[in-house]
Design a protein around this motif. Structure first.
Motif, short mmCIF file in Angstrom:
data_model
loop_
_atom_site.label_atom_id
_atom_site.label_comp_id
_atom_site.label_asym_id
_atom_site.label_seq_id
_atom_site.Cartn_x
_atom_site.Cartn_y
_atom_site.Cartn_z
N UNK A 277 0.28 -1.00 0.06
CA UNK A 277 -0.04 -0.16 0.02
C UNK A 277 0.96 1.56 0.65
N UNK A 278 2.67 1.04 0.89
CA UNK A 278 2.49 2.15 0.78
C UNK A 278 4.05 2.23 -0.49
N UNK A 279 4.46 3.02 -1.50
CA UNK A 279 5.45 2.89 -2.44
C UNK A 279 6.20 4.10 -1.83
N UNK A 280 7.79 3.59 -1.47
CA UNK A 280 8.25 4.73 -1.51
C UNK A 280 10.01 5.00 -2.67
N UNK A 281 9.67 5.52 -3.17
CA UNK A 281 10.57 5.58 -4.93
C UNK A 281 12.22 6.47 -4.42
N UNK A 282 12.92 6.46 -5.32
CA UNK A 282 13.98 7.12 -5.31
C UNK A 282 14.23 8.20 -4.89
N UNK A 283 12.81 9.08 -4.93
CA UNK A 283 13.04 11.20 -5.06
C UNK A 283 12.96 10.82 -3.09
N UNK A 284 12.22 9.96 -2.48
CA UNK A 284 11.95 9.89 -1.21
C UNK A 284 13.91 10.03 -0.57
N UNK A 285 13.95 11.52 -0.02
CA UNK A 285 14.82 11.29 0.35
C UNK A 285 15.78 10.38 2.08
N UNK A 286 14.56 11.14 2.06
CA UNK A 286 14.31 10.86 3.85
C UNK A 286 13.52 10.07 3.72
N UNK A 287 13.62 9.16 5.27
CA UNK A 287 12.33 7.83 4.85
C UNK A 287 12.40 7.78 6.38
N UNK A 288 11.40 8.28 7.32
CA UNK A 288 11.42 8.25 8.51
C UNK A 288 10.52 6.60 9.37
N UNK A 289 11.02 5.54 9.65
CA UNK A 289 10.22 4.96 10.20
C UNK A 289 10.31 4.86 11.47
N UNK A 290 9.18 4.83 11.06
CA UNK A 290 7.79 5.31 12.49
C UNK A 290 7.45 3.92 13.41
N UNK A 291 7.27 3.69 14.94
CA UNK A 291 6.61 2.62 15.44
C UNK A 291 7.22 2.31 17.32
N UNK A 292 6.60 1.86 18.00
CA UNK A 292 7.20 1.60 19.80
C UNK A 292 8.11 0.63 19.43
#
Length: 232
Positions: free
Chosen positions: A130-145
């Protein structure tokens, strides 16, 4: 709170600049009810404004831990399904191996478009891809408990990301927020039911997180009175 969000945006952008535009991964954790999801969304929005000024195609993405919930079908296959459903949201009701592999792919192959699951609250199960992460996503925030847990295989996330940020809040305030959330979402019909759920699941998870997490690079105090508290 805006000052804190702006400071976090600047910190993430500075990390990206230090790495000369290479992808930056930041793991944001906190107990249930700490406000980490809302904070992450606000930081993403701020990052998208700043990154677009540097390059129109540059963006920030969020990878939520929630997508790695075990499905209800998988929970039924566990040794004690009743406990699994009652404690859904505890570490053993997730697939951390899949999450770690996703983070590894984001780190090792930023040139690839990648797909990740999200959690469908209506179906109460993950939605694959459901989530698409492309090469243009320069910063990725990984969120979770649990993305800071110092237990296998969760701890492998820390070795793959650039920084760990932890949102902390007083336990009594956590309890109030969780009860309000359960009542507002219709998860519980009465205050007593919401309180029992908070005490027997959410706050248990929160206590576990506090006792089994790695020391973060940055603490962020509260979320309604959000402020950066300290660095390690």
């Amino acid at each position: 709170m805006d000052d804190t969000v702006n400071a976090l945006v600047r910190r993430a952008v500075d990390l990206s600049r230090e790495r000369h535009g290479e992808r930056v991964l930041i793991a944001i954790s906190g107990a249930p009810g700490s406000g980490k999801s809302s904070l992450t969304e606000r930081v993403q929005a701020g990052l998208n404004v700043v990154l677009a000024k540097e390059s129109p195609s540059s963006r920030a993405a969020i990878l939520p831990q929630d997508g790695y919930h075990l499905s209800r079908a998988a929970l039924r296959q566990l040794p004690d399904p009743d406990i699994a459903f009652a404690r859904r949201g505890a570490p053993f009701t997730f697939d951390p191996h899949a999450l770690v592999e996703q983070v590894r792919e984001l780190r090792d192959h930023p040139e690839r478009t990648q797909y990740a699951p999200s959690f469908n609250h209506r179906r109460k199960d993950p939605d694959e891809r459901a989530i698409v992460i492309t090469p243009d996503d320069r910063i990725v925030l990984i969120e979770g408990s649990f993305v800071h847990l110092d237990i296998e295989p969760w701890r492998d996330i820390a070795a793959l990301v650039d920084e760990l940020w932890f949102v902390r809040v007083d336990r009594a305030e956590l309890k109030k927020r969780i009860i309000r959330r359960h009542l507002a979402a219709g998860i519980a019909d009465t205050y007593e039911e919401a309180e029992a759920r908070a005490l027997n699941n959410d706050l248990l998870n929160g206590d576990y997180i506090l006792g089994h997490s790695l020391v973060p690079d940055l603490y962020i105090d509260s979320i309604e009175d959000c402020s950066i508290a300290a660095e390690k």
